[in-house]
Design an enzyme around this catalytic site. Structure first.
Site, PDB file in Angstrom:
ATOM      1  N   CYS A 195       6.658  -0.075   7.121  1.00  0.00           N
ATOM      2  CA  CYS A 195       6.167   1.073   6.375  1.00  0.00           C
ATOM      3  C   CYS A 195       7.278   1.559   5.463  1.00  0.00           C
ATOM      4  O   CYS A 195       8.432   1.643   5.888  1.00  0.00           O
ATOM      5  CB  CYS A 195       5.761   2.169   7.354  1.00  0.00           C
ATOM      6  N   LEU A 196       6.932   1.884   4.214  1.00  0.00           N
ATOM      7  CA  LEU A 196       7.939   2.350   3.264  1.00  0.00           C
ATOM      8  C   LEU A 196       8.553   3.679   3.698  1.00  0.00           C
ATOM      9  O   LEU A 196       9.616   4.054   3.223  1.00  0.00           O
ATOM     10  CB  LEU A 196       7.319   2.497   1.870  1.00  0.00           C
ATOM     11  N   GLY A 251       0.825  -1.198   0.000  1.00  0.00           N
ATOM     12  CA  GLY A 251       0.000   0.000   0.000  1.00  0.00           C
ATOM     13  C   GLY A 251       0.862   1.251   0.000  1.00  0.00           C
ATOM     14  O   GLY A 251       2.030   1.216   0.380  1.00  0.00           O
ATOM     15  N   HIS A 281      -2.263   7.057   7.388  1.00  0.00           N
ATOM     16  CA  HIS A 281      -1.319   8.007   6.774  1.00  0.00           C
ATOM     17  C   HIS A 281      -2.013   9.324   6.413  1.00  0.00           C
ATOM     18  O   HIS A 281      -1.406  10.389   6.474  1.00  0.00           O
ATOM     19  CB  HIS A 281      -0.713   7.426   5.495  1.00  0.00           C
ATOM     20  N   HIS A 312      -3.802   0.938   7.834  1.00  0.00           N
ATOM     21  CA  HIS A 312      -2.465   1.542   7.814  1.00  0.00           C
ATOM     22  C   HIS A 312      -2.415   2.735   6.853  1.00  0.00           C
ATOM     23  O   HIS A 312      -1.905   3.804   7.200  1.00  0.00           O
ATOM     24  CB  HIS A 312      -1.447   0.465   7.405  1.00  0.00           C
ATOM     25  N   GLU A 313      -2.986   2.551   5.640  1.00  0.00           N
ATOM     26  CA  GLU A 313      -2.910   3.630   4.644  1.00  0.00           C
ATOM     27  C   GLU A 313      -3.828   4.801   5.008  1.00  0.00           C
ATOM     28  O   GLU A 313      -3.465   5.962   4.805  1.00  0.00           O
ATOM     29  CB  GLU A 313      -3.239   3.096   3.240  1.00  0.00           C
ATOM     30  N   GLN A 343       3.026   9.906   1.413  1.00  0.00           N
ATOM     31  CA  GLN A 343       4.318   9.231   1.302  1.00  0.00           C
ATOM     32  C   GLN A 343       5.087   9.607   0.039  1.00  0.00           C
ATOM     33  O   GLN A 343       6.267   9.291  -0.084  1.00  0.00           O
ATOM     34  CB  GLN A 343       4.122   7.706   1.326  1.00  0.00           C
TER      35      GLN A 343
HETATM   36 ZN    ZN Z   1       3.069   3.247   5.796  1.00  0.00          ZN
END
Ligand code: ZN
Length: 149
Positions: A93-94, A46, A139, A135-136, A51
């Site tokens: 997480c990226l 995701g 963000h 999670h997304e 991000q």
């Molecule tokens: Zn993340």
């Protein structure tokens, strides 16, 4: 399409409340396609617009990397309308380098959103999809999984 740079902590864009999208247009569609390509390249399940440095309420998800694109979700202004149960899931997480931890999440969620072709949709997620949706969407509210440990 293009792979975009991913913003990492402590970049302040990751801590902002993202803005609602008011117009779904070709520019947004191209952006979301770039987000999907960036997600697959990372690779991740995701990616949320903050991000890639854009404080806007858009996410992409694909929990099935065996069949790239088949279950790709591109969601505009997503909102969780129902959640139930509990599940402990190991997340990374990226935007957070070299760190994974178990996070307590709802086991099932219902999400209302718009697609990039202007249709209102309802997505039901359980397991990994439920976790990824939470999670997304976190963000978009400036929340990282680290805040939920
Ligand atoms: Zn993340």
């Amino acid at each position: 399409m293009a792979v975009l740079p991913i913003y990492k902590l402590p970049d302040p864009v990751l801590r902002q409340e993202a803005r609602e999208i008011t117009e779904i247009n070709g520019k947004l569609q191209r952006l979301v396609d770039d987000m999907a390509e960036t997600m697959y390249a990372a690779p991740g399940v995701g990616l949320a617009a903050p991000q890639i440095g854009l404080s806007q309420r858009v996410i992409v998800l694909d929990v099935d990397h065996e069949n790239i694109g088949k279950r790709l979700l591109k969601l505009v202004n997503p909102v969780i309308t129902e959640s139930e149960g509990e599940v402990l899931w190991e997340e990374g997480c990226l935007s957070v380098r070299d760190y994974q931890a178990e996070v307590l999440r709802a086991e099932r969620v219902l999400v209302k959103a718009w697609t990039t072709d202007q249709k209102e949709v309802e997505i039901e997620g359980t397991g990994l999809l439920a976790v990824a949706l939470q999670h997304e969407i976190d963000h978009l509210n400036g929340t990282l999984f680290l805040d939920r440990l």
